[in-house]
Each structure stands twice: as structure tokens, then as C-alpha cells.
Write an enzyme that holds these catalytic residues in place. Structure first.
Site, PDB file in Angstrom:
ATOM      1  N   LYS A  54       0.941  -1.211   0.011  1.00 40.19           N
ATOM      2  CA  LYS A  54      -0.082  -0.046   0.111  1.00 40.19           C
ATOM      3  C   LYS A  54       0.953   1.218   0.123  1.00 40.19           C
ATOM      4  O   LYS A  54       0.717   2.088  -0.682  1.00 40.19           O
ATOM      5  CB  LYS A  54      -0.888   0.075   1.046  1.00 40.19           C
ATOM      6  CG  LYS A  54      -2.214  -1.186   0.981  1.00 40.19           C
ATOM      7  CD  LYS A  54      -2.820  -1.352   2.192  1.00 40.19           C
ATOM      8  CE  LYS A  54      -3.814  -2.659   2.144  1.00 40.19           C
ATOM      9  NZ  LYS A  54      -4.232  -2.946   3.185  1.00 40.19           N
ATOM     10  N   GLN A  98      -5.011  -1.605   9.427  1.00 36.82           N
ATOM     11  CA  GLN A  98      -5.019  -2.967   8.949  1.00 36.82           C
ATOM     12  C   GLN A  98      -5.593  -4.047   9.807  1.00 36.82           C
ATOM     13  O   GLN A  98      -5.108  -3.831  10.933  1.00 36.82           O
ATOM     14  CB  GLN A  98      -3.362  -3.090   8.544  1.00 36.82           C
ATOM     15  CG  GLN A  98      -3.090  -4.419   7.846  1.00 36.82           C
ATOM     16  CD  GLN A  98      -3.678  -4.326   6.424  1.00 36.82           C
ATOM     17  OE1 GLN A  98      -3.689  -3.288   5.784  1.00 36.82           O
ATOM     18  NE2 GLN A  98      -4.305  -5.346   6.079  1.00 36.82           N
ATOM     19  N   ASP A 121     -11.498   2.458   3.681  1.00 33.86           N
ATOM     20  CA  ASP A 121     -11.813   1.166   3.642  1.00 33.86           C
ATOM     21  C   ASP A 121     -13.501   1.028   3.471  1.00 33.86           C
ATOM     22  O   ASP A 121     -13.823  -0.059   3.148  1.00 33.86           O
ATOM     23  CB  ASP A 121     -11.278   0.318   5.014  1.00 33.86           C
ATOM     24  CG  ASP A 121     -10.145  -0.585   4.684  1.00 33.86           C
ATOM     25  OD1 ASP A 121      -9.859  -0.783   3.371  1.00 33.86           O
ATOM     26  OD2 ASP A 121      -9.445  -1.136   5.551  1.00 33.86           O
TER      27      ASP A 121
END
Ligand code: NDP
Length: 299
Positions: A54, A98, A121
């Protein structure tokens, strides 16, 4: 019928190139650089790889990447304090924590502590509700990537019969909501669904998000249907002893013989997830600055 292979690698490269172009414009015209903050708690090896990828992709499109690596025993109070700081930092437009988090941390609480506008997200309960009611939201990256590929292949999705196999909060449910928003007739199938094969066989679009290697075979697929395989499963390699290989939730060869178009694994949906994370960060940045949303990169 020989199916068109939907090349997710190429598609994702194109999305990243579009994002990079928008980032350049934001910098040149508005002196704004989109920023993505990624928080990693602990040392889960898979998570470390994801976070590294990422970071690399964020830098490549010209965005700022802020990495926060915390010890596995970080307290909830400390993690929430960091998220609060990122929520209030104007140079941070997207925040991603994460997953999975270490067990002592409450995932739901942590996700919902990110302000919805920066929740790239799309897991915050407000974004889930906004998507569920067909309103503007941040959309989970993997389903957004699937939607982009479907729109590209079909043009309009209106009136098509779509079956989503899997009802998880991160893939199945948001995927179904996105397809509904694009006016598909949507069926969600799951482990208790009866006669799932014939439900799939009647569909114009099958999205597989099950987590069971090659479960969906060609006899589940209607002639000419579009098959989007979200599954990523590592299985022992059939020919190379001691080696493994990645397969999807769809049995590729048999399904490709029936489908009109299909995504492979690897190289299908997988590469789209990070590309859509970058697209979401760009969208969040544009919204935060009262600018137009990047066309074709949102739901
Ligand atoms: P979950 O395990 O959270 O959900 C799986 C879903 O599949 C559940 O709703 C379950 O039903 C359903 N299911 C399980 N077995 C069957 C069955 N025999 N028949 C019908 N439905 C069944 O998985 P995720 O949604 O998180 O992920 C799905 C797959 O996608 C995984 O392989 C994962 O690795 C992959 N993935 C890939 C991503 C990418 O970037 N490409 C990103 C995220 C996930 P029930 O609810 O009834 O238990």
C-alpha cells in the site's frame, strides 16, 4: 463459448494511472497532495506485506503515505489517540487500520473511531448505512473494484440478474448493495442457500466471495454470464510437490468454458483492491476540499 478474460492487472494499472493524473492536477492547480495514513498494529507477516504494498502504491501515484507501525501490545487508548490525531490532521485524507488487529483490541470500536469521511476502507458503520440506503459514502475497496470491472464490461448493469455468493460485511453485502444501486436484480447466496447451483445458473452476473477453493464450477454458470471471482485460496500445488498455488472460489477452466467473461485468480480482482484504496483516498481528498469527485473512480 470461450470467455473474455478480464485482466485485473491491466485494469488496476489503468485506475492507478487515472488516480496519478488527478493527483498531479490537485498538486498543480490547488497545491493539495492527497495523503493516506496506514496503521499497522503488531507483526502479522501477511499484514506487513499488504502495508508495504500500500505504501509503495501510494507513493507511486504521487500521494503522501504516512505509515504508523505500533507494537502488538499497544493499548486501545493509545491506538484511539493516534486515530484521533489522524482524524484531525488536514494532510491526512484517508485512514486505514490494517486488519486483523491483535485480539485485545476491539476491531469494531477502532474502525468506528475513524471519521467516516476518512474511512477509505468503507467499513465505518455510517458508511455501511449510507451505502445501504443508496447515498454517497466511502465504499469498500474490493467490491468497488468488482463494480468498476462490471461497469466496464457491460456498460449499464441496469436490469441484469446478479448473484453474490457470500454475505460478509467486507465483500458480499457491500457488493450486493452496489449492484442494487446500479439497478441489478440482486440475490445474495450463502451457506444456507438452497439449490445454489440453479440460482447461479440463472444469473447474468455471478460474484463469488466464499473462501472455498474452486467451489463454483462450470455447471453453475449460465451460458455467456460474467463471473467475478473474489476468492483467494492457497492450495497444495497439484503437480509440484511441496509447492502451493493460488486459486479462486471459481473453478476457472470449467467456468471459462461457459462464461462470457471471467476474472482469473491471480490477476483478477486482487490487484483492484489497492487501486481502489488509492481511488478512495483521492475521492476523500476531493470531497474534503469541496472539489469535484474523480469521474469513473467512485461508486
Ligand atoms: P468470509 O469468510 O467472511 O465470508 C464467506 C461467505 O461465504 C459467508 O457469507 C459464507 O456464508 C459463504 N459461504 C461459505 N461456504 C459456503 C458454501 N458452501 N456455499 C455458499 N456460501 C458459502 O469471507 P470474505 O467475504 O472475507 O472473503 C471471501 C473470499 O474473498 C476469500 O477467499 C477471501 O480471501 C477473498 N478476498 C479477496 C479480496 C481481494 O482483494 N481479492 C479481499 C477480501 C477477501 P455464511 O454467512 O452463511 O457463513
Amino acid at each position: 463459448m470461450s470467455a473474455k478474460i478480464i485482466d485485473g492487472k491491466e485494469f488496476a494499472a489503468n485506475v492507478r494511472a487515472q488516480v496519478a493524473k488527478h493527483v498531479t492536477r490537485l498538486k498543480n492547480d490547488h497545491d493539495i497532495t492527497p495523503g493516506l495514513a496506514v496503521v499497522l498494529v503488531g507483526e502479522d507477516p501477511a499484514s506487513q506485506v499488504y502495508v508495504r504494498n500500500k505504501h509503495k502504491s501510494t507513493i507511486e501515484v504521487g500521494m503522501n503515505s504516512f505509515e504508523h507501525r505500533l507494537d502488538a501490545d499497544t493499548s486501545e487508548v493509545d491506538l484511539l489517540a493516534l486515530i484521533d490525531q489522524l482524524n484531525n490532521d488536514p494532510s491526512v485524507h484517508g485512514i486505514l487500520c490494517q486488519l486483523p488487529l491483535p485480539e485485545h483490541l476491539n476491531e469494531e470500536l477502532v474502525i468506528n473511531s475513524i471519521i467516516p469521511e476518512k474511512d477509505v476502507d468503507g467499513f465505518h458503520i455510517s458508511n455501511v448505512g449510507l451505502l445501504g440506503t443508496g447515498q454517497r459514502s466511502m465504499v469498500p475497496c474490493t467490491p468497488l473494484g468488482c463494480l468498476m470491472m462490471l461497469r466496464d464490461h457491460h456498460g449499464s448493469l441496469s436490469g441484469l440478474n446478479a448473484v453474490v455468493v457470500g454475505r460478509s460485511n467486507i465483500v458480499g453485502k457491500p457488493m450486493a448493495n452496489l449492484l442494487l444501486k446500479d439497478s441489478c436484480t440482486v440475490t445474495i447466496a450463502h451457506s444456507r442457500t438452497k439449490d445454489i447451483e440453479s440460482i447461479c445458473r440463472a444469473a447474468d452476473i455471478v460474484v463469488a466471495a466464499v473462501g472455498r477453493p474452486e467451489m463454483i464450477t462450470g455447471d453453475w454458470i449460465g451460458e455467456g454470464a460474467t463471473v467475478i471471482d473474489v476468492g483467494i485460496n492457497r492450495i497444495p500445488h497439484p503437480e509440484k510437490e511441496g509447492k502451493s498455488k493460488l486459486v479462486g472460489d471459481v473453478h476457472f477452466e470449467s467456468a471459462a468454458a461457459k462464461a462470457g467473461a471471467i476474472t482469473p485468480v491471480p490477476g483478477g480482482v486482487g490487484p483492484m483492491t489497492i487501486a481502489c484504496l488509492l481511488a478512495n483516498t483521492l475521492t476523500a481528498c476531493s470531497r474534503a476540499n469541496g472539489l469535484d469527485e474523480p469521474e469513473g473512480l467512485t461508486a
